[in-house]
Write a protein that holds these residues in place. Structure first.
Motif, mmCIF file in Angstrom:
data_model
loop_
_atom_site.group_PDB
_atom_site.id
_atom_site.type_symbol
_atom_site.label_atom_id
_atom_site.label_comp_id
_atom_site.label_asym_id
_atom_site.label_seq_id
_atom_site.Cartn_x
_atom_site.Cartn_y
_atom_site.Cartn_z
ATOM 1 N N ALA A 49 61.235 24.710 57.374
ATOM 2 C CA ALA A 49 62.655 24.881 56.695
ATOM 3 C C ALA A 49 63.447 23.686 56.800
ATOM 4 N N THR A 50 63.397 23.350 58.268
ATOM 5 C CA THR A 50 64.465 22.243 58.476
ATOM 6 C C THR A 50 63.901 20.912 57.758
ATOM 7 N N ILE A 51 62.630 20.887 57.711
ATOM 8 C CA ILE A 51 62.197 19.341 57.015
ATOM 9 C C ILE A 51 62.531 19.438 55.637
ATOM 10 N N TYR A 52 62.198 20.779 54.827
ATOM 11 C CA TYR A 52 62.371 21.067 53.502
ATOM 12 C C TYR A 52 64.058 20.788 53.160
ATOM 13 N N GLY A 53 64.681 21.265 54.159
ATOM 14 C CA GLY A 53 66.632 21.028 53.943
ATOM 15 C C GLY A 53 66.754 19.499 53.862
ATOM 16 N N ASN A 73 64.591 20.132 49.314
ATOM 17 C CA ASN A 73 63.657 21.012 48.500
ATOM 18 C C ASN A 73 64.301 22.304 49.107
ATOM 19 N N ILE A 74 65.287 22.792 48.394
ATOM 20 C CA ILE A 74 66.245 23.888 48.923
ATOM 21 C C ILE A 74 65.161 25.231 48.669
ATOM 22 N N GLU A 75 64.552 25.287 47.806
ATOM 23 C CA GLU A 75 63.818 26.455 47.248
ATOM 24 C C GLU A 75 62.827 27.000 48.418
ATOM 25 N N LYS A 76 61.942 25.905 48.933
ATOM 26 C CA LYS A 76 61.069 25.845 50.012
ATOM 27 C C LYS A 76 61.728 26.199 51.448
ATOM 28 N N MET A 77 62.957 25.556 51.585
ATOM 29 C CA MET A 77 63.709 25.691 52.769
ATOM 30 C C MET A 77 64.123 27.160 53.058
ATOM 31 N N PHE A 78 64.641 27.799 51.891
ATOM 32 C CA PHE A 78 64.910 29.280 51.931
ATOM 33 C C PHE A 78 63.749 30.075 51.988
ATOM 34 N N SER A 79 62.732 29.822 51.494
ATOM 35 C CA SER A 79 61.459 30.644 51.613
ATOM 36 C C SER A 79 60.992 30.774 52.960
ATOM 37 N N ASN A 80 60.970 29.521 53.653
ATOM 38 C CA ASN A 80 60.362 29.259 54.975
ATOM 39 C C ASN A 80 61.493 29.913 56.003
ATOM 40 N N TYR A 81 62.750 29.944 55.990
ATOM 41 C CA TYR A 81 63.652 30.582 56.872
ATOM 42 C C TYR A 81 63.505 32.179 56.594
#
Length: 589
Positions: free
Chosen positions: A157-161, A165-173
């Motif tokens: 999530a941190t890396i996607y942020g 890539n906000i969608e993948k960040m939210f999904s991983n969080y």
């Protein structure tokens, strides 16, 4: 012998520490030639120290000595099995523009996970340190595939942020918190950096869509909790309430969350939402304390919106019929007395009512709260000495409590109202160091008012007139207060109290919704007292008026800007900067 050995070891550690600090200082200052010598020496003395080795490699790279760095890395790889070193070797090839060799070594590092998935910790970290984020993602994902007990959703999530890539960040969080529910508040804080109060913000829409999809696919109350949290960030309290009801209907253990939501809505002046939620609490709660609390807050909202006073009084009386005049309803009794005194202008009845409340078997703290309100109502009647007796009793019976400090402030304020400025000032000096920041701030403001104006003339006529106006404002008589301030502005023009009078009158105009008159007062302060202590207060008041009441964000932005650039020491500075950036349309994340 043992003593000398210990001394030798300690001196060696100290020497290494000093050399290490010196090497770091060279790197910090860009003196890489000196850093290279220092790290060579440190690595020679401690060849098993991986930190010194890697710093030596990095220093060669800073000096563009890439062949030397490559040779060091190859030699180290032959000496020890540490797959993360292939990341460093690959990065060195990347610096040499040999991208094929770089990719080959990155793949070697990642493929070592087939032998032992636990290599992920060092390999992924080395990729992150070199900002090789796609490779880090591939490493984490492969490790989780090989060993499902590993969970790197928060790292992903941190890396996607970082990649946007906000969608993948939210999904991983969300994946992470679904497995580790105890981290819910941590994840909320992390996601709050990417959303705003604007429900139409792209990231808000994205998170809402993901949560709604999760609710449809998996009926987990965690998603309702997070959706409620998102709606609260957007100040959509009715929508948050819908989610909180869904949670309560499935887990009817406590109404605490719904009660907290109602208070948040009320404090944010969304009275319609607050009324809806408190009404639900009053009707749904089985606990009388929760019911009484809900009714209490509903009445506070009615007073804030100034509806039918007779209807409010009837509601109070009906509640006392239902719940009785007991210790359980003491807060409601205090509120009713306040209503009688300050809104129905019947302080005599309020006083008698509270004196009956004092006869109940209540705690010392509850007794102090009743006496504090009773003192206020006596001040309302200008029975200052009797009020001072009650305030002093609170101080004596509840020593060092916040209520005792509040009572001391009331003593100072009452003394100020009656013109005893010397005694008031002595009490305020003590309160400047109050453990309650609110009381300390109020004490400081009143002390400055007295100090700045008590020497203006020997009779202190202007200050006494201002104190009288202040009392009228306290007594909920804004028209009379405004008239008294008009007299101050007419008779004491040019004196230090003029700016304070203008500001106080401006606040009174605001309570009467006479915003244009308030604006004139604040503008006079800025024009005539721009170097005074109230200039920033006037700018902030103007900004708030234009933003919240007149819906003129352009003008509000101008006034916030004045505080940011000309009043950096103002208590409003942080809030003004935040508001200014919001109005300018900045991305605060």
């Amino acid at each position: 012998m043992r003593f000398f050995l210990i001394c030798f070891l300690l001196s060696s550690i100290s020497l290494f520490s000093q050399e290490d600090l010196l090497a770091k200082e060279y790197v910090k200052n860009g003196e890489f030639e000196k850093a290279l010598i220092a790290y060579k020496d440190l690595y020679r003395k401690s060849s098993n120290n991986n930190v010194y080795f890697l710093e030596l490699v990095k220093t060669h790279q800073q000096l563009e000595q890439l062949d030397q760095a490559e040779a060091l890395l190859i030699k180290q790889i032959e000496r020890v099995l540490y797959p993360a070193l292939y990341v460093e070797l690959g990065y060195n090839f990347q610096l040499k523009d040999n991208l094929d060799a770089a990719k080959t070594n990155y793949n070697i590092a990642i493929n070592y996970l087939d032998e032992n998935p636990n290599y992920v910790f060092s390999v992924a970290k080395f990729f992150e340190n070199r900002t090789l984020l796609n490779e880090a993602i591939a490493t984490y994902e492969k490790a989780m595939e090989l060993k499902p007990t590993l969970n790197f959703s928060i790292q992903l999530a941190t890396i996607y942020g970082e990649q946007g890539n906000i969608e993948k960040m939210f999904s991983n969080y969300l994946n992470f918190v679904n497995i580790n529910n105890s981290y819910l508040n941590t994840i909320k804080r992390a996601m709050s950096d990417f959303i705003s109060e604007d429900s139409e913000n792209e990231n808000n829409i994205l998170l809402r869509r993901i949560l709604l999809k999760n609710i449809q696919q998996e009926p987990n109350l965690l998603w309702n909790n997070l959706l409620s949290w998102l709606f609260i960030q957007q100040k959509e309290y009715n929508k948050a309430f819908a989610q909180e009801k869904a949670i309560f209907n499935r887990q009817p253990e406590s109404l605490d969350r719904i009660e907290e939501l109602a208070i948040v809505a009320m404090n944010d002046k969304d009275f319609n939402s607050a009324k809806t939620i408190f009404t639900y609490l009053a009707e749904t709660a089985q606990n009388p304390d929760v019911q009484i609390g809900a009714h209490y807050n509903l009445l506070q909202i009615e007073l804030k919106t100034l509806t039918d006073l007779n209807a409010i009084e009837n509601t109070y009386l009906e509640l006392f019929e239902t719940f009785g005049k007991t210790r359980q309803t003491i807060k409601l009794q205090i509120a009713y007395a306040h209503f009688l005194g300050f809104f129905k202008h019947n302080p005599e009845s309020a006083t008698l009512f509270l004196k009956e409340s004092l006869k109940l078997p209540i705690s010392d703290l509850e007794e102090g709260t009743v006496k504090l309100e009773l003192g206020d109502i006596l001040v309302l009647q200008e029975k200052f000495n009797e009020a001072l007796i009650y305030f002093t009793q609170i101080q004596r019976n509840l020593k060092n409590s916040t209520l005792a400090q509040e009572a001391r402030f009331k003593v100072a304020q009452t003394s100020y109202y009656k013109g005893d400025f010397k005694w008031s000032e002595s009490q305020l000096k003590i309160l400047k160091s109050s453990t309650s920041q609110l009381i300390a701030n109020d004490a400081l403001d009143l002390m400055l008012l007295i100090t700045d104006n008590k020497f203006e003339d020997s009779t202190q006529a202007a200050l006494k007139l201002y104190a009288k106006a202040d009392l009228m404002a306290f007594q909920n008589k804004p028209n009379k207060a405004i008239e008294l301030i008009d007299a101050i502005l007419e008779n004491y023009k040019g004196q230090s109290i003029e700016a304070q009078a203008l500001y106080k009158q401006g606040q009174l105009f605001e309570t009467k919704q006479q915003f244009e008159k308030a604006i004139i007062n604040y503008q006079i302060i800025i024009a005539n007292f721009k170097d005074g202590i109230l200039a920033d207060d006037a700018y902030f008041a103007l900004a708030q008026l234009h933003e919240n009441e007149l819906q003129n964000p352009v003008k509000a932005k101008e006034y916030y800007e004045q505080i940011i650039f000309n009043h950096q020491d103002s208590i409003y500075f942080v809030e003004a900067r935040k508001k200014y950036r919001q109005l300018r349309g900045d991305d605060l994340n």
